[in-house]
Write a protein that holds these residues in place. Sequence first.
Motif, PDB file in Angstrom:
ATOM      1  N   THR A 159      -8.485  -8.367  -8.093  1.00  0.00           N
ATOM      2  CA  THR A 159      -8.614  -8.495  -6.644  1.00  0.00           C
ATOM      3  C   THR A 159      -7.419  -9.267  -6.093  1.00  0.00           C
ATOM      4  O   THR A 159      -7.177 -10.405  -6.493  1.00  0.00           O
ATOM      5  N   ALA A 160      -6.700  -8.623  -5.189  1.00  0.00           N
ATOM      6  CA  ALA A 160      -5.565  -9.289  -4.555  1.00  0.00           C
ATOM      7  C   ALA A 160      -5.970  -9.706  -3.153  1.00  0.00           C
ATOM      8  O   ALA A 160      -6.561  -8.922  -2.417  1.00  0.00           O
ATOM      9  N   THR A 161      -5.667 -10.950  -2.801  1.00  0.00           N
ATOM     10  CA  THR A 161      -5.915 -11.409  -1.439  1.00  0.00           C
ATOM     11  C   THR A 161      -4.583 -11.402  -0.698  1.00  0.00           C
ATOM     12  O   THR A 161      -3.609 -11.981  -1.168  1.00  0.00           O
ATOM     13  N   LEU A 162      -4.559 -10.725   0.432  1.00  0.00           N
ATOM     14  CA  LEU A 162      -3.314 -10.576   1.187  1.00  0.00           C
ATOM     15  C   LEU A 162      -3.435 -11.236   2.541  1.00  0.00           C
ATOM     16  O   LEU A 162      -4.522 -11.286   3.126  1.00  0.00           O
ATOM     17  N   SER A 212      -6.419 -11.757   7.012  1.00  0.00           N
ATOM     18  CA  SER A 212      -6.639 -11.813   5.569  1.00  0.00           C
ATOM     19  C   SER A 212      -7.310 -10.510   5.111  1.00  0.00           C
ATOM     20  O   SER A 212      -8.295 -10.081   5.709  1.00  0.00           O
ATOM     21  N   GLN A 213      -6.756  -9.878   4.101  1.00  0.00           N
ATOM     22  CA  GLN A 213      -7.328  -8.621   3.613  1.00  0.00           C
ATOM     23  C   GLN A 213      -7.429  -8.623   2.095  1.00  0.00           C
ATOM     24  O   GLN A 213      -6.686  -9.322   1.410  1.00  0.00           O
ATOM     25  N   ILE A 214      -8.355  -7.809   1.611  1.00  0.00           N
ATOM     26  CA  ILE A 214      -8.570  -7.712   0.167  1.00  0.00           C
ATOM     27  C   ILE A 214      -8.020  -6.369  -0.313  1.00  0.00           C
ATOM     28  O   ILE A 214      -8.281  -5.337   0.287  1.00  0.00           O
ATOM     29  N   LEU A 215      -7.273  -6.419  -1.389  1.00  0.00           N
ATOM     30  CA  LEU A 215      -6.746  -5.189  -1.989  1.00  0.00           C
ATOM     31  C   LEU A 215      -7.260  -5.092  -3.418  1.00  0.00           C
ATOM     32  O   LEU A 215      -7.162  -6.049  -4.190  1.00  0.00           O
ATOM     33  N   PRO A 233      -7.346   1.030  -1.465  1.00  0.00           N
ATOM     34  CA  PRO A 233      -6.073   0.667  -0.846  1.00  0.00           C
ATOM     35  C   PRO A 233      -6.253   0.006   0.524  1.00  0.00           C
ATOM     36  O   PRO A 233      -7.301   0.124   1.147  1.00  0.00           O
ATOM     37  N   VAL A 234      -5.219  -0.677   0.944  1.00  0.00           N
ATOM     38  CA  VAL A 234      -5.189  -1.267   2.285  1.00  0.00           C
ATOM     39  C   VAL A 234      -4.305  -0.373   3.156  1.00  0.00           C
ATOM     40  O   VAL A 234      -3.212   0.012   2.749  1.00  0.00           O
ATOM     41  N   SER A 235      -4.802  -0.017   4.345  1.00  0.00           N
ATOM     42  CA  SER A 235      -4.016   0.830   5.252  1.00  0.00           C
ATOM     43  C   SER A 235      -3.306  -0.032   6.267  1.00  0.00           C
ATOM     44  O   SER A 235      -3.921  -0.876   6.907  1.00  0.00           O
ATOM     45  N   MET A 236      -2.005   0.194   6.396  1.00  0.00           N
ATOM     46  CA  MET A 236      -1.227  -0.573   7.380  1.00  0.00           C
ATOM     47  C   MET A 236      -0.078   0.258   7.893  1.00  0.00           C
ATOM     48  O   MET A 236       0.615   0.917   7.105  1.00  0.00           O
ATOM     49  N   GLY A 237       0.154   0.223   9.160  1.00  0.00           N
ATOM     50  CA  GLY A 237       1.341   0.828   9.749  1.00  0.00           C
ATOM     51  C   GLY A 237       1.629   2.238   9.256  1.00  0.00           C
ATOM     52  O   GLY A 237       2.760   2.568   8.945  1.00  0.00           O
ATOM     53  N   GLY A 238       0.593   3.066   9.144  1.00  0.00           N
ATOM     54  CA  GLY A 238       0.793   4.444   8.716  1.00  0.00           C
ATOM     55  C   GLY A 238       0.978   4.602   7.225  1.00  0.00           C
ATOM     56  O   GLY A 238       1.192   5.714   6.749  1.00  0.00           O
ATOM     57  N   THR A 239       0.896   3.517   6.491  1.00  0.00           N
ATOM     58  CA  THR A 239       1.009   3.633   5.035  1.00  0.00           C
ATOM     59  C   THR A 239      -0.281   3.155   4.392  1.00  0.00           C
ATOM     60  O   THR A 239      -1.102   2.486   5.013  1.00  0.00           O
ATOM     61  N   ASN A 240      -0.429   3.523   3.145  1.00  0.00           N
ATOM     62  CA  ASN A 240      -1.476   2.944   2.320  1.00  0.00           C
ATOM     63  C   ASN A 240      -0.794   2.114   1.244  1.00  0.00           C
ATOM     64  O   ASN A 240       0.213   2.530   0.675  1.00  0.00           O
ATOM     65  N   VAL A 241      -1.374   0.957   0.988  1.00  0.00           N
ATOM     66  CA  VAL A 241      -0.834   0.074  -0.038  1.00  0.00           C
ATOM     67  C   VAL A 241      -1.818   0.058  -1.195  1.00  0.00           C
ATOM     68  O   VAL A 241      -3.008  -0.197  -1.005  1.00  0.00           O
ATOM     69  N   TYR A 242      -1.330   0.401  -2.398  1.00  0.00           N
ATOM     70  CA  TYR A 242      -2.197   0.511  -3.567  1.00  0.00           C
ATOM     71  C   TYR A 242      -1.847  -0.554  -4.579  1.00  0.00           C
ATOM     72  O   TYR A 242      -0.671  -0.861  -4.792  1.00  0.00           O
ATOM     73  N   LEU A 243      -2.866  -1.062  -5.217  1.00  0.00           N
ATOM     74  CA  LEU A 243      -2.657  -1.990  -6.326  1.00  0.00           C
ATOM     75  C   LEU A 243      -2.602  -1.163  -7.602  1.00  0.00           C
ATOM     76  O   LEU A 243      -3.615  -0.639  -8.045  1.00  0.00           O
ATOM     77  N   VAL A 244      -1.412  -0.997  -8.164  1.00  0.00           N
ATOM     78  CA  VAL A 244      -1.303  -0.123  -9.327  1.00  0.00           C
ATOM     79  C   VAL A 244      -0.997  -0.869 -10.623  1.00  0.00           C
ATOM     80  O   VAL A 244      -1.009  -0.278 -11.695  1.00  0.00           O
ATOM     81  N   GLY A 245      -0.714  -2.142 -10.541  1.00  0.00           N
ATOM     82  CA  GLY A 245      -0.444  -2.864 -11.774  1.00  0.00           C
ATOM     83  C   GLY A 245      -0.424  -4.357 -11.518  1.00  0.00           C
ATOM     84  O   GLY A 245      -0.437  -4.805 -10.364  1.00  0.00           O
ATOM     85  N   ASN A 246      -0.411  -5.100 -12.595  1.00  0.00           N
ATOM     86  CA  ASN A 246      -0.362  -6.551 -12.432  1.00  0.00           C
ATOM     87  C   ASN A 246       0.103  -7.159 -13.734  1.00  0.00           C
ATOM     88  O   ASN A 246       0.162  -6.506 -14.773  1.00  0.00           O
TER      89      ASN A 246
END
Lengths: 575, 366
Positions: free
Chosen positions: A282-285, A297-300, A305-318
Amino acid sequence: MKEKLVKKSPGAKQEPASADAVLPRLGFVGMLRWAWRQLTSMRNALLLLLLLAVAAVPGSLFPQRSSAASSVTQYLANHPTSGPILDWFKLFDVYSSPWFAAIYLLLFTSLVGCVLPRAKIHFKAMRSAPPRTPKRLSRLAEYGTVEIPAESGISAETAVHDAAAVLKSRGYRVDVRDLDTDRPSVGAEIGFLKEVGNLVFHISILGVLAAVAYSGLAGYSGQRVLVEGETFVNSIVGYDTFTPGAYFNENRLSPYSLQLDKLAVKYDRESPGHYGQPIDFTATLTTKDGAGAAPKSQILKVNDPVSMGGTNVYLVGNGYAPVVTVKDGKGNVAYQGPVVTIPTDGAYTSLLVIKVPDAKPNQLGFVGFFLPTALVDDKGVAYGSDPDPFNPQLNLNAYTGDLGLDNGVPRNVYTLDTAKLKQINGRDMAAGGIVLAPGQSYTLPEGNGTISFDGIKRFAALDIRNDPGQIYVLVFAVLALGGLMGSLFLNRRRVWIRTGSHPDGRTMVEFGLLARGEDHRLAGESRALDKALHTKWLVPLPSAVEDGTQDKSYKKTRKDQSDTETGITMASKDQ
Amino acid sequence: MPAINEGLGMLSEQFMLMAGLAYAVAFCAYAWDLVTYSKAAKAGLAAAESGAGMEENKHQLVAAGSAGLGASNAELGLGAGPQDRAVRPSSKTHTSDDGITAGDSMRYGTEKRVVARVAVALTIVAACVHAMAVVFRGMAAGRVPWGNMYEFCTTGGLAVALVFLLVLTRRDLRFLGTFVIGLVLVMLTAASVAFWTPVGHLVPALQSYWLVIHVSIAVLSSALFTLTFAMSVLQLVQARREASIASGKKDKALVMRLVPNALSLENMSYRINGIAFVGWTLTLMFGAIWAEKAWGRFWGWDTKEVWTFVIWVVFASYLHARATRGWTGTRAAWLSIVGYLCVVFNFTIVNVYFSGLHSYAGVGGS
Ligand code: HEM
């Protein structure tokens, strides 16, 4: 519909049989026509489909550049002779190779050549009356009769109108004909949506292809690795790697920002069989829509995914980013900060490279690995045993010399070319390797400075995507699905009903049904129609009359036979 | 995330074992049914040849009792079998018995096949125990029981058995019993021998409601493909047998009298394949939607995606074949078989040996 396709394919006016026979004298246009007819034949579509299936397979056998570029490099290194040959055949880029494209382009050309004439034929069929009533209805796949007794006073003409009404209420398109004769009849047809479904399906498949192409051109995507505390700003320089589509321009990047506050990772500590398996990332943004916008504050999470500014942000690795400080021989801080590592296994044995070009007098480089929980085996080699940082340890070899970063050639930050460097630390060297626990520091030999391990952060690997085309892919896919279901599950059939007056005053009605294509429900429809007609004229169903001796078993046998495999009917057999 | 219930997990495995044993017994019963049937058919033929007890035989064994083609056709006043154009399979005069196969109705006949009934009863018992095992597994893990190879195999096996039983309520496909239950046994054995995994949580990549949707439809479609695979194999055998009998040879495989004729097998498997193909299309689409959610792209030619696509295209070819002159019948059956082999390949070899995003091991790396 099938026979139409086979027999009346484009150019069929030209008498297909003779055209095939006199092939050599066809001339250029004739040849083209012949080729087109071959291409759009059902058999060819089938072969192209099979070819497509076969052609897709190598992409799963060999690593593909599009998804695993480093595996391809590895493969080429391991197979110096066969590798380049495979590469020449584009076996590492199967899905963008000319031969793969050739197959699907041919297939789709064939599809267009198939679908357009069919659509035309079907459009005409939908607007024309059902075909004329066959002479002998009893030869049709399903056949039945109704006798309207004389006393009911229903004439043949009334009966045929009644029959038409019954058919209409069952959803048929009807056409009453031969009213001026003593054998009036009605022709009816149902199930046009089956063919429409088939056409919609095939066209939508084309649509899916087009939408996929559009989504490749219009979108953009990029990767960014963010260590806890760092902020990403959506601009080209903010990305580690960026892949724009052909229609991309920089104005499309909306200038939002997101900061990775924390990445929480949870491992299974309960079940002995899966001990140490990750169960949650869980990523806190903290995100901002633009430069001046209010922080949110958003959770990823993975799969979320988190949607922002016409994009989707995905957590693909850590992974882990140990924080180190390197001081050079002069005592100045030459490097300070987290170092992103590459996890290699479930215990997060993580490779890392530190490049310190600012170190003076000698540039410094470090190569090694980070272990969250280090254990030492009986040969004295440290290995990782758990993904959580219970006993974190940095194991490094140090190098000095020219790192080759000054000449402007871009270098991979995750690798260090040690060929031209001088090693000053290592397990097999007198000075030994560098082994650090958090808070420890180590003085490099030969007055090259110190390195200290200050703490541990985690990083998140983010994929950021903008894909305006994928909604169209979805729309066409759903259309295709609907068309497919209509095509497979609807039935197209024809019914004719003919009436006539018997000299004794009874009105005789006969009906026949014909399926076009597979139709295992034809017999059921016939029964239902039989019943509806009897009801219409208040004639009792003739169970006792016609079947005479069988009357006891009548119901049962009918039921038994009703649903027999009537799939092959005259329509489909005739091909 | 609810805690893992190890006790329930153990119970699930014990039930799985019991289900396996029950299936094994059911399998033997189906096999026995075939053997007794074949013996009875032989006896019936002998009796008919000696000209005695023909009537009796007919009643004993509707499908096989009459003395072959001649007698039954004369009696029915029809041409040859349903492959003859003049015969209208749906017409009311048509009965399903042509003397050398079980005809085309796949309806339950009047004859009693005690052993087959026992076999079906055993299958029901086994499936109930199996269902409990699967449910316990799900409860033990606090999630749907299809998150790794062990669970795909056990739940998939249950789906095959249930789909088979469901179809049995409408059609007499008991002749498929040995085949289908044999496959279920193979799946259960593979699960406990090769893929055994203790109950555990899902890795983050699989924690999604799309797992529920995508995998359940994939499993159901595969179960349907399993049935049509069995039917297509029988279709090939039956077609050869029909041809050899038609050319005047002696009927060597009397067991196949229990099986409908090749044409109706083809038609039935076409219908089931149609449904399964829609299911597979959904599997593909839901998979793409999930991939978009998880990895940010709906299609990336990952090995698993490649094979799902290949299977889809093979079955699309199969559907085409059914509408292409010269490709119906035997060739279509082969395509259906090839399609199923791809399903099996995708499920076993690809899952186990091919690396890709779909690896069901842990996903630690970046
Ligand atoms: C991208 C390639 C194609 C795919 C995926 C595809 C798929 C399918 C599927 C799944 C069906 C079965 C559904 C139904 O019965 O309507 C079907 C039917 C059909 N396809 Fe295609 N098809 C493709 C290309 C073509 C081409 C190139 C032709 C023309 C030669 C064609 C002609 C037909 C016809 C005539 C049917 C109807 C079969 C029937 O009457 O049962 N298809 N197709």
